[in-house]
Design a protein around this motif. Structure first.
Motif, PDB file in Angstrom:
ATOM      1  N   LEU A   1       2.429   4.681  -2.859  1.00 16.89           N
ATOM      2  CA  LEU A   1       1.916   3.901  -3.976  1.00 16.89           C
ATOM      3  C   LEU A   1       0.397   4.025  -3.976  1.00 16.89           C
ATOM      4  O   LEU A   1      -0.251   3.799  -2.959  1.00 16.89           O
ATOM      5  CB  LEU A   1       2.323   2.433  -3.853  1.00 16.89           C
ATOM      6  N   GLU A   2      -0.146   4.384  -5.116  1.00 16.06           N
ATOM      7  CA  GLU A   2      -1.590   4.576  -5.233  1.00 16.06           C
ATOM      8  C   GLU A   2      -2.081   3.799  -6.435  1.00 16.06           C
ATOM      9  O   GLU A   2      -1.647   4.029  -7.558  1.00 16.06           O
ATOM     10  CB  GLU A   2      -1.907   6.066  -5.379  1.00 16.06           C
ATOM     11  N   LEU A   3      -2.973   2.848  -6.169  1.00 22.47           N
ATOM     12  CA  LEU A   3      -3.484   1.995  -7.236  1.00 22.47           C
ATOM     13  C   LEU A   3      -4.781   2.569  -7.794  1.00 22.47           C
ATOM     14  O   LEU A   3      -5.708   2.881  -7.041  1.00 22.47           O
ATOM     15  CB  LEU A   3      -3.736   0.582  -6.702  1.00 22.47           C
ATOM     16  N   LYS A   4      -4.813   2.749  -9.108  1.00 20.71           N
ATOM     17  CA  LYS A   4      -6.041   3.119  -9.806  1.00 20.71           C
ATOM     18  C   LYS A   4      -6.307   2.020 -10.828  1.00 20.71           C
ATOM     19  O   LYS A   4      -5.523   1.836 -11.760  1.00 20.71           O
ATOM     20  CB  LYS A   4      -5.897   4.472 -10.506  1.00 20.71           C
ATOM     21  N   VAL A   5      -7.370   1.295 -10.610  1.00 24.38           N
ATOM     22  CA  VAL A   5      -7.620   0.126 -11.446  1.00 24.38           C
ATOM     23  C   VAL A   5      -7.777   0.540 -12.902  1.00 24.38           C
ATOM     24  O   VAL A   5      -8.253   1.627 -13.219  1.00 24.38           O
ATOM     25  CB  VAL A   5      -8.880  -0.640 -10.985  1.00 24.38           C
ATOM     26  N   LEU A   6      -7.339  -0.342 -13.786  1.00 27.02           N
ATOM     27  CA  LEU A   6      -7.422  -0.100 -15.222  1.00 27.02           C
ATOM     28  C   LEU A   6      -8.666  -0.785 -15.762  1.00 27.02           C
ATOM     29  O   LEU A   6      -8.762  -2.011 -15.762  1.00 27.02           O
ATOM     30  CB  LEU A   6      -6.175  -0.640 -15.923  1.00 27.02           C
TER      31      LEU A   6
END
Length: 342
Positions: free
Chosen positions: A154-159
């Motif tokens: 899981l890789e979070l890329k902020v919006l």
């Protein structure tokens, strides 16, 4: 809460229940025939976005998610109970990647969006399905199929609509504090920002945009130097980059050299970032007398050969902030002019 933007988890869907071999046995009905029921389906595993989450910290310890198996079928054509699905909550902006193949399975960017990451097994067939004119007492049945098992990254890329880019102490955190209600740490030493901060710039009811401050970069960031390289990926989703540079850097370097150095880091990390709309923002104008500020900004723009929008600001005194936020709002909410200008 600690900011975590990467995590590995293992998901195991449930197996389908086996079909049943059963024959009707009732008094005065000597030839009741087969009545074995089907097995229930195994539980699936889903990811679902939750707007209340902004980090993957929950997956630092909870890494295995296992759904239950379906129940086997029974006599009298009773179907086994299917297992309940498991729903895992994740923040908006989470990308899902299969560790074994590197395939991107999904990108969760909408509130309430769901993604099945492990499908539960199908229940087997009971012997009632195998009766025929030549097979009055079938003992055939099928087993339930196994559920899917995967290891996922899981890789979070902020919006965010706007991303702030700059060297440490370029004034990114001070700017986001000045134009939004976000309160990142601000101090007179480098690397006070250790993780991305998001702020909402509200203009009027129903009109706002999100701005993201990432840790400051240094030369070699794309190869792992400093902190910012871990967070460069968060700029990939933004629609606009603000390239912040101090009018008088603390280390005595030339602002022009800092701009060129960060452009090189962007290109090494992801050439696509170089093609995003990028505005120059010269910060900390309060360090110069008011009569020199406009000329100092114009001189840097001229030496850079900068052809895009450029602004001079002081987040402490408020100089230039209204012009900058108005231009960002016009660009993001109303769209750029035909020539790409705000």
């Amino acid at each position: 809460m600690k900011f975590v933007d990467e995590a590995n988890i293992e998901v195991r869907a449930g197996r389908g229940g086996h079909g049943s071999v059963s024959f009707r046995r009732e008094k005065y009905i000597p030839k009741g025939g087969p009545d074995g029921g089907d097995g229930g389906n195994g539980g699936s595993i889903w990811l679902e976005t939750d707007t209340g989450l902004n980090t993957l910290v929950d997956f630092r310890h909870a890494r295995l998610f296992k759904a239950r198996n379906g129940q086997p079928g029974g006599g009298q054509q009773k179907t086994g109970k299917s297992a309940e699905d498991i729903v895992i909550r994740v923040p908006l902006g989470t990308q899902v990647i299969a560790v074994e193949t590197g395939e991107r399975i999904g990108d969760l960017t909408e509130p309430g969006q769901r993604l099945c990451v492990a499908r539960g097994g199908i229940g087997g067939k009971g012997n009632v399905h195998f009766k025929s004119s030549v097979n009055r007492t079938p003992r055939q049945f099928t087993e339930g199929t196994p559920g899917e098992e995967r290891e996922l990254k899981l890789e979070l890329k902020v919006l965010a609509d706007v991303g702030l880019l700059g060297f440490p102490n370029a004034g990114k955190s001070t700017l986001i504090r000045a134009v939004s209600k976000a309160r990142p740490k601000v101090a007179d030493y480098p690397f006070t920002t250790l993780h991305p901060n998001l702020g909402v710039v509200s203009l009027e009811p129903g009109r706002s945009f999100v701005i993201a401050d990432i840790p400051g970069l240094i030369e070699g960031a794309a190869e792992g130097a400093g902190l910012g390289h871990r967070f460069l990926k968060h700029l990939q989703r933004t629609g606009l980059l603000l390239h912040l540079v101090e009018i008088e850097p603390l280390d005595g370097s030339d602002p022009l050299d800092q701009v060129r150095a960060l452009e090189a880091e962007l290109g090494r990390f992801d050439p696509g970032l170089m093609h995003k709309p990028r505005w120059l923002v010269v910060t900390k104008l309060d360090q110069r007398p008011s009569e020199e500020q406009e000329a100092a900004v114009a001189d840097l723009v001229d030496r850079l050969g900068w052809t895009g929008p450029a602004f001079g600001i002081s987040s402490l005194s408020g100089v230039g902030l209204d012009a900058l936020t108005t231009a960002m709002a016009r660009y993001l909410l109303d769209g750029p002019d035909d020539d790409g200008e705000p």
